[in-house]
Design a protein around this motif. Structure first.
Motif, PDB file in Angstrom:
ATOM      1  N   GLN A  20       0.489  -1.100  -0.220  1.00  0.00           N
ATOM      2  CA  GLN A  20      -0.025   0.365  -0.255  1.00  0.00           C
ATOM      3  C   GLN A  20       1.201   1.075  -0.317  1.00  0.00           C
ATOM      4  O   GLN A  20       0.391   2.517  -1.025  1.00  0.00           O
ATOM      5  CB  GLN A  20      -1.134  -0.010   0.997  1.00  0.00           C
ATOM      6  CG  GLN A  20      -1.908  -1.007   1.356  1.00  0.00           C
ATOM      7  CD  GLN A  20      -2.895  -1.163   2.530  1.00  0.00           C
ATOM      8  OE1 GLN A  20      -2.721  -1.057   3.105  1.00  0.00           O
ATOM      9  NE2 GLN A  20      -3.895  -1.573   2.186  1.00  0.00           N
ATOM     10  N   THR A  30       1.149   4.041  -2.962  1.00  0.00           N
ATOM     11  CA  THR A  30       0.851   5.354  -3.124  1.00  0.00           C
ATOM     12  C   THR A  30       1.758   6.048  -3.444  1.00  0.00           C
ATOM     13  O   THR A  30       1.537   7.324  -4.226  1.00  0.00           O
ATOM     14  CB  THR A  30       0.652   5.189  -1.293  1.00  0.00           C
ATOM     15  OG1 THR A  30      -0.449   4.413  -0.661  1.00  0.00           O
ATOM     16  CG2 THR A  30       0.037   7.269  -1.094  1.00  0.00           C
ATOM     17  N   TYR A  46      -6.089  -1.792  -1.984  1.00  0.00           N
ATOM     18  CA  TYR A  46      -6.586  -0.870  -2.158  1.00  0.00           C
ATOM     19  C   TYR A  46      -4.895   0.011  -1.342  1.00  0.00           C
ATOM     20  O   TYR A  46      -4.662  -0.017  -0.294  1.00  0.00           O
ATOM     21  CB  TYR A  46      -6.889   0.162  -2.716  1.00  0.00           C
ATOM     22  CG  TYR A  46      -8.072  -1.130  -2.996  1.00  0.00           C
ATOM     23  CD1 TYR A  46      -7.934  -1.310  -4.496  1.00  0.00           C
ATOM     24  CD2 TYR A  46      -9.104  -1.950  -2.599  1.00  0.00           C
ATOM     25  CE1 TYR A  46      -9.032  -2.224  -5.384  1.00  0.00           C
ATOM     26  CE2 TYR A  46     -10.136  -2.514  -3.642  1.00  0.00           C
ATOM     27  CZ  TYR A  46      -9.793  -3.081  -4.552  1.00  0.00           C
ATOM     28  OH  TYR A  46     -10.882  -3.449  -5.143  1.00  0.00           O
TER      29      TYR A  46
END
Length: 351
Positions: free
Chosen positions: A93, A97, A165
């Protein structure tokens, strides 16, 4: 060949120097270094991971995200993420990002960590050193390939298809396997078809050829195409206008760092004769003027059978901001073209 830099964000405490600075100033200058590397046309900048007072890199993804907002082209990677002591889902993650912030410039180099302070800090037992890494690498690769994973292991709660996500900007987030000198690690990287990043901090680069051949053989046996089996080298290095200047600027910080680390690990103190062997033509250190450093890179490329990426560990000279920025400029504008067969015009330099 890609050329870049790795940094451990060393503090003034370990670097020494006449004018020590606080940690906030050291971090600010690290971001200046990454921005300078981008301007100089270097290909990649990596941030290590340590959990000790000598270094400021315990959260590499945060540093890289700050750098992403200040750069345009350079790829940004960990060097390395200590995956064994981390949650692979969270690592993915963070770097996904970073990939969004940088618009597709993020990568991860994962390893077990030669500095093991992360294990007790996060509640892991060193007796599980290899089992932790094998399991967590398996999970990281599965999460990289799918947002919904069914998975069960020993060291983490199972996944039952929950969504993971955000997804990265790139179609597939690059994962490199960082290794030292353990043959099984080279075989693992080849079997999985992962790019290989070899940390060489002493001896001779040529001595790693049998291990790199082992990696390539394992990859071929597992059915991976040769073009996917990339080889990277992480080496100690520094560039200045003259070889003597480069050596004299790099040696003091290197001596302090390796004497301190050696004391913890039972090694003898680092010495100038030892350093002189490492910067000699057969030594592993890439320290010198642009012509000298480029020649050593090309020799290493031949000895290893092809290098796809070479990253310089330059932190030992980090106490001198001006010298660091000059070195980064020379590395990008003078060494990189020579290493890739595009020599720049000979400069008139007083030696």
């Amino acid at each position: 060949m890609e050329i870049g830099i790795d940094s451990f964000a060393a503090t003034s405490q370990i670097l020494g120097g006449e004018h020590p600075v606080g940690d906030a100033d050291r971090m600010a200058f690290l971001l200046d270094e990454i921005e300078a590397a981008d301007r100089a046309g270097l290909d990649v900048f990596g941030i290590g991971e340590h959990h000790r007072s000598d270094y400021l890199d315990s959260a590499p993804a945060v540093i890289l995200a700050a750098a992403a907002a200040r750069t345009t082209n350079i790829r940004l990677t960990s060097a390395v993420s200590v995956l064994s002591a981390a949650d692979p889902v969270r690592v993915f993650q963070e770097f996904a990002t970073l990939d969004l912030i940088s618009r597709g410039r993020a990568e991860i180099v994962v390893g077990r960590g030669s500095s093991v302070e992360a294990y007790p800090l996060f509640g892991y037992d060193l007796k599980d050193y290899d089992a932790l890494f094998a399991e967590k690498l398996d999970l990281l690769m599965k999460v990289r390939d799918s947002a919904h994973v069914e998975w069960t292991g020993r060291f983490r709660a199972p996944l039952k298809g929950q969504g993971i996500y955000p997804r990265p900007h790139q179609a597939s987030l690059p994962i490199w396997l960082g290794v030292g000198g353990t043959p099984q690690s080279f075989v693992r990287a080849g079997t999985l078809g992962l790019p290989l990043m070899v940390a060489i901090i002493g001896g001779e680069i040529a001595r790693f050829r049998p291990l790199i051949d082992l990696y390539r053989q394992a990859g071929a046996s597992a059915g991976h195409e040769a073009k996917t089996l990339k080889v990277g080298i992480h080496a100690m290095g520094f560039v200045a206008d003259t070889t003597r200047e480069a050596q004299d600027r790099f040696f003091p910080g290197w001596q302090r760092m390796f004497t301190k680390i050696g004391r913890e690990r039972g090694w003898p103190p680092a010495t100038r004769p030892q350093f002189d062997e490492l910067v000699a033509p057969n030594g592993a250190f890439l320290v010198g003027d642009p012509e000298t450093v480029a020649a050593k890179i090309l020799r290493a490329d031949r000895d290893i059978g092809g290098i796809d990426r070479l990253t310089f560990q330059m932190s030992s000279a980090g106490h001198d901001n001006a010298a660091m920025l000059r070195s980064i400029s020379l590395l990008g504008l003078e060494v990189r073209p020579r290493a890739n067969g595009h020599a720049r015009p000979t400069r008139m330099v007083l030696r």
